[in-house]
Design a protein around this motif. Structure first.
Motif, PDB file in Angstrom:
ATOM      1  N   UNK A 114      21.780  74.846 -27.294  1.00 49.85           N
ATOM      2  CA  UNK A 114      20.992  76.012 -27.712  1.00 49.85           C
ATOM      3  C   UNK A 114      20.577  75.933 -29.171  1.00 49.85           C
ATOM      4  N   UNK A 115      21.437  75.372 -30.022  1.00 52.04           N
ATOM      5  CA  UNK A 115      21.108  75.262 -31.445  1.00 52.04           C
ATOM      6  C   UNK A 115      19.926  74.323 -31.659  1.00 52.04           C
ATOM      7  N   UNK A 116      19.915  73.179 -30.973  1.00 51.96           N
ATOM      8  CA  UNK A 116      18.815  72.223 -31.102  1.00 51.96           C
ATOM      9  C   UNK A 116      17.510  72.818 -30.580  1.00 51.96           C
ATOM     10  N   UNK A 117      17.583  73.525 -29.458  1.00 56.29           N
ATOM     11  CA  UNK A 117      16.375  74.129 -28.871  1.00 56.29           C
ATOM     12  C   UNK A 117      15.833  75.219 -29.778  1.00 56.29           C
ATOM     13  N   UNK A 118      16.713  76.025 -30.376  1.00 57.05           N
ATOM     14  CA  UNK A 118      16.269  77.073 -31.309  1.00 57.05           C
ATOM     15  C   UNK A 118      15.568  76.453 -32.517  1.00 57.05           C
ATOM     16  N   UNK A 119      16.135  75.376 -33.043  1.00 55.13           N
ATOM     17  CA  UNK A 119      15.528  74.705 -34.197  1.00 55.13           C
ATOM     18  C   UNK A 119      14.162  74.148 -33.832  1.00 55.13           C
ATOM     19  N   UNK A 120      14.044  73.567 -32.633  1.00 55.59           N
ATOM     20  CA  UNK A 120      12.764  73.031 -32.174  1.00 55.59           C
ATOM     21  C   UNK A 120      11.721  74.138 -32.038  1.00 55.59           C
ATOM     22  N   UNK A 121      12.127  75.285 -31.508  1.00 54.78           N
ATOM     23  CA  UNK A 121      11.196  76.414 -31.360  1.00 54.78           C
ATOM     24  C   UNK A 121      10.774  76.973 -32.707  1.00 54.78           C
ATOM     25  N   UNK A 122      11.704  77.009 -33.665  1.00 56.48           N
ATOM     26  CA  UNK A 122      11.352  77.460 -35.013  1.00 56.48           C
ATOM     27  C   UNK A 122      10.315  76.526 -35.627  1.00 56.48           C
ATOM     28  N   UNK A 123      10.507  75.234 -35.410  1.00 63.90           N
ATOM     29  CA  UNK A 123       9.559  74.260 -35.954  1.00 63.90           C
ATOM     30  C   UNK A 123       8.183  74.423 -35.305  1.00 63.90           C
ATOM     31  N   UNK A 124       8.179  74.648 -34.006  1.00 59.94           N
ATOM     32  CA  UNK A 124       6.913  74.783 -33.277  1.00 59.94           C
ATOM     33  C   UNK A 124       6.125  76.000 -33.742  1.00 59.94           C
ATOM     34  N   UNK A 125       6.822  77.118 -33.924  1.00 58.10           N
ATOM     35  CA  UNK A 125       6.141  78.367 -34.275  1.00 58.10           C
ATOM     36  C   UNK A 125       6.156  78.643 -35.774  1.00 58.10           C
ATOM     37  N   UNK A 126       6.670  77.658 -36.543  1.00 54.12           N
ATOM     38  CA  UNK A 126       6.719  77.771 -37.996  1.00 54.12           C
ATOM     39  C   UNK A 126       7.391  79.070 -38.442  1.00 54.12           C
ATOM     40  N   UNK A 127       8.542  79.349 -37.809  1.00 55.52           N
ATOM     41  CA  UNK A 127       9.324  80.524 -38.208  1.00 55.52           C
ATOM     42  C   UNK A 127      10.094  80.139 -39.458  1.00 55.52           C
ATOM     43  N   UNK A 128       9.676  80.655 -40.600  1.00 56.51           N
ATOM     44  CA  UNK A 128      10.292  80.253 -41.856  1.00 56.51           C
ATOM     45  C   UNK A 128      11.402  81.204 -42.253  1.00 56.51           C
ATOM     46  N   UNK A 129      12.440  80.629 -42.883  1.00 54.93           N
ATOM     47  CA  UNK A 129      13.548  81.448 -43.383  1.00 54.93           C
ATOM     48  C   UNK A 129      13.505  81.531 -44.899  1.00 54.93           C
ATOM     49  N   UNK A 130      12.358  81.173 -45.493  1.00 53.05           N
ATOM     50  CA  UNK A 130      12.234  81.178 -46.943  1.00 53.05           C
ATOM     51  C   UNK A 130      11.924  82.599 -47.429  1.00 53.05           C
ATOM     52  N   UNK A 131      12.930  83.469 -47.366  1.00 53.89           N
ATOM     53  CA  UNK A 131      12.728  84.854 -47.779  1.00 53.89           C
ATOM     54  C   UNK A 131      12.598  84.982 -49.288  1.00 53.89           C
ATOM     55  N   UNK A 132      13.082  83.980 -50.006  1.00 59.46           N
ATOM     56  CA  UNK A 132      13.185  84.087 -51.450  1.00 59.46           C
ATOM     57  C   UNK A 132      12.854  82.754 -52.117  1.00 59.46           C
ATOM     58  N   UNK A 133      12.073  82.806 -53.185  1.00 63.71           N
ATOM     59  CA  UNK A 133      11.814  81.628 -54.007  1.00 63.71           C
ATOM     60  C   UNK A 133      12.414  81.881 -55.381  1.00 63.71           C
ATOM     61  N   UNK A 134      13.053  80.864 -55.937  1.00 69.18           N
ATOM     62  CA  UNK A 134      13.688  80.995 -57.247  1.00 69.18           C
ATOM     63  C   UNK A 134      13.172  79.888 -58.156  1.00 69.18           C
ATOM     64  N   UNK A 135      12.665  80.290 -59.318  1.00 72.14           N
ATOM     65  CA  UNK A 135      12.315  79.334 -60.364  1.00 72.14           C
ATOM     66  C   UNK A 135      13.453  79.392 -61.381  1.00 72.14           C
ATOM     67  N   UNK A 136      14.290  78.369 -61.350  1.00 71.09           N
ATOM     68  CA  UNK A 136      15.458  78.313 -62.233  1.00 71.09           C
ATOM     69  C   UNK A 136      15.115  77.388 -63.392  1.00 71.09           C
TER      70      UNK A 136
END
Length: 418
Positions: free
Chosen positions: A165-187
């Protein structure tokens, strides 16, 4: 991510043919490929080839005797000598073959490697897969080590023994470009900066030599440094994806860069920046290096801006774990045996686990962790899978990579060996 072909069943073996469109897709690929998988792709390899030369075999020709009766009386000693000479000629031929000059040549090949190691370059431009060749090839023997490089627009075939299930979820995220980049930090600090999207770093660190403030070259050097950071900012920060951008530094470097960024955005008509000024926060950090990222993420202003996001929930869960472990150690535990014991008692409220535990060459162990996460969820618990490339994932890895907050105290944990 383009999925060109998929041929697998859930919890069974199979393959998928993919092509990464950009560096973000390579990030998903990094999370999808695990040791024990196999990857087939076109690659190049330097091979040794014999230089084309003609070789004439050495031969011995005996002249025929005039006497017809002489050939009938060749004794055993003569036959032995003849055999010995023949063996000598064969050895000479073999030596000549071994001494043939060789030249190296780089060839384009299709290889399939059994994955042992996956390395994601921080510049986001290449994914290196190290393993042994398992595809018959005239130039590369079976079992030889090779490093495949996956880059955008290059097709590859990924095989797994088990598509869980973890591999399939990751594949689906890649297909639909579901991003988890809620935050960008310039350090940043003077002369050094790096941009982080929560879950990964993007781009190599930006380094510019800046002289002392009293030096005449200070202002031009600082301006050049800021221009380089602006260039990286425009390339990597997408306001349609991220909810908030944090600029963090010691002193006033963050304020100086912020002013420079807005002036450049006005001058170059960068509407994505000018229209989202309110989503840029300035936060103090003790340094401009990676180890200060945890400090930035814990800042109340940042937490308020990203509340209810995946990033915020992970940071809060890890903070709650450490707080509970200090206040009531019987309601928090870490380590494989302690967490498994807590699950047997149906006591886990929140499970924290790093993705490194799923990147295991032992299929049974990976399957065990996947089933463990699903079981916790079925019992009403919550599970967070932390990226090992994120600062919070690094903190969790220092505590065995698995921890849990419990619904009720478990004093019996003291009797369970770590």
């Amino acid at each position: 991510m383009r999925i060109l072909r998929r041929d697998f069943v859930r919890d069974g073996p199979g393959s998928v043919k993919l092509m990464a469109e950009d560096s973000d897709d390579l990030w998903f690929t990094y999370n999808l490929i695990a040791p024990g998988d196999s990857v087939m792709a076109v690659t190049s390899r330097k091979v040794l080839k014999e230089r084309g030369t003609k070789r004439v075999n050495s031969q011995r020709v005996d002249s025929k005797r005039e006497d017809p009766d002489a050939d009938q009386f060749v004794d055993s000693k003569q036959r032995a000598c003849s055999k010995k000479r023949g063996d000598s000629y064969k050895r000479l031929d073999a030596d000549l073959a071994d001494s043939k000059p060789r030249v190296s040549e780089r060839l384009t090949l299709k290889l399939e490697v059994q994955v042992e190691e996956v390395n994601y370059e921080k510049d986001g431009g290449v994914l290196r897969i190290v393993g042994t060749n398992i595809l018959q090839n005239e130039h590369v023997p079976l079992g030889a080590y090779h490093s495949l490089e996956l880059v955008p627009k290059r097709r590859f075939l990924l095989r797994k023994k088990i598509w869980d299930s973890l591999a399939i979820d990751t594949l689906n995220q890649a297909k639909h470009r579901i991003s988890s980049d809620d935050l960008a930090v310039v350090l940043m600090q003077e002369g050094h900066a790096q941009i982080f999207l929560v879950g990964k770093s993007v781009g190599a660190p930006i380094e510019t030599s800046i002289p002392n403030r009293k030096h005449a070259g200070y202002e031009p050097a600082l301006k050049k440094f800021f221009e380089n950071v602006v260039r990286a900012f425009v390339k990597h920060v997408d306001f349609s994806v991220v909810r908030c951008v944090v600029i963090a530094s010691p002193g006033f470097t963050k304020d100086q860069f912020h002013r420079h960024l807005l002036l450049e955005a006005e001058r170059r008509e960068l509407k994505s920046i000018t229209e989202n000024q309110s989503r840029i926060l300035l936060v103090h950090a003790n340094s401009g290096y990676r180890h200060s990222l945890g400090e930035v993420l814990s800042d109340p202003k940042v937490m308020k801006m990203i509340q209810d996001t995946k990033a915020s929930k992970e940071v809060n869960a890890l903070r709650d774990f450490f707080t509970m472990f200090d206040k009531d150690p019987y309601r928090a535990c870490y380590g494989h045996k302690h967490v498994e014991f807590a699950h047997e008692q149906k006591a886990i409220q929140t499970l924290l686990i790093t993705d490194e535990l799923f990147k295991n060459s032992d299929v049974e162990k990976r399957k065990k962790y996947v089933e463990f996460v699903e079981s916790v969820k079925q019992l009403g618990g919550e599970a967070f899978i932390f990226s090992s490339m994120h600062v919070s994932g690094e903190q969790l890895a220092m505590h065995t990579g698995i921890a849990a907050l419990l619904r009720f105290p478990l004093p019996d944990l003291d009797d369970v060996e770590m």
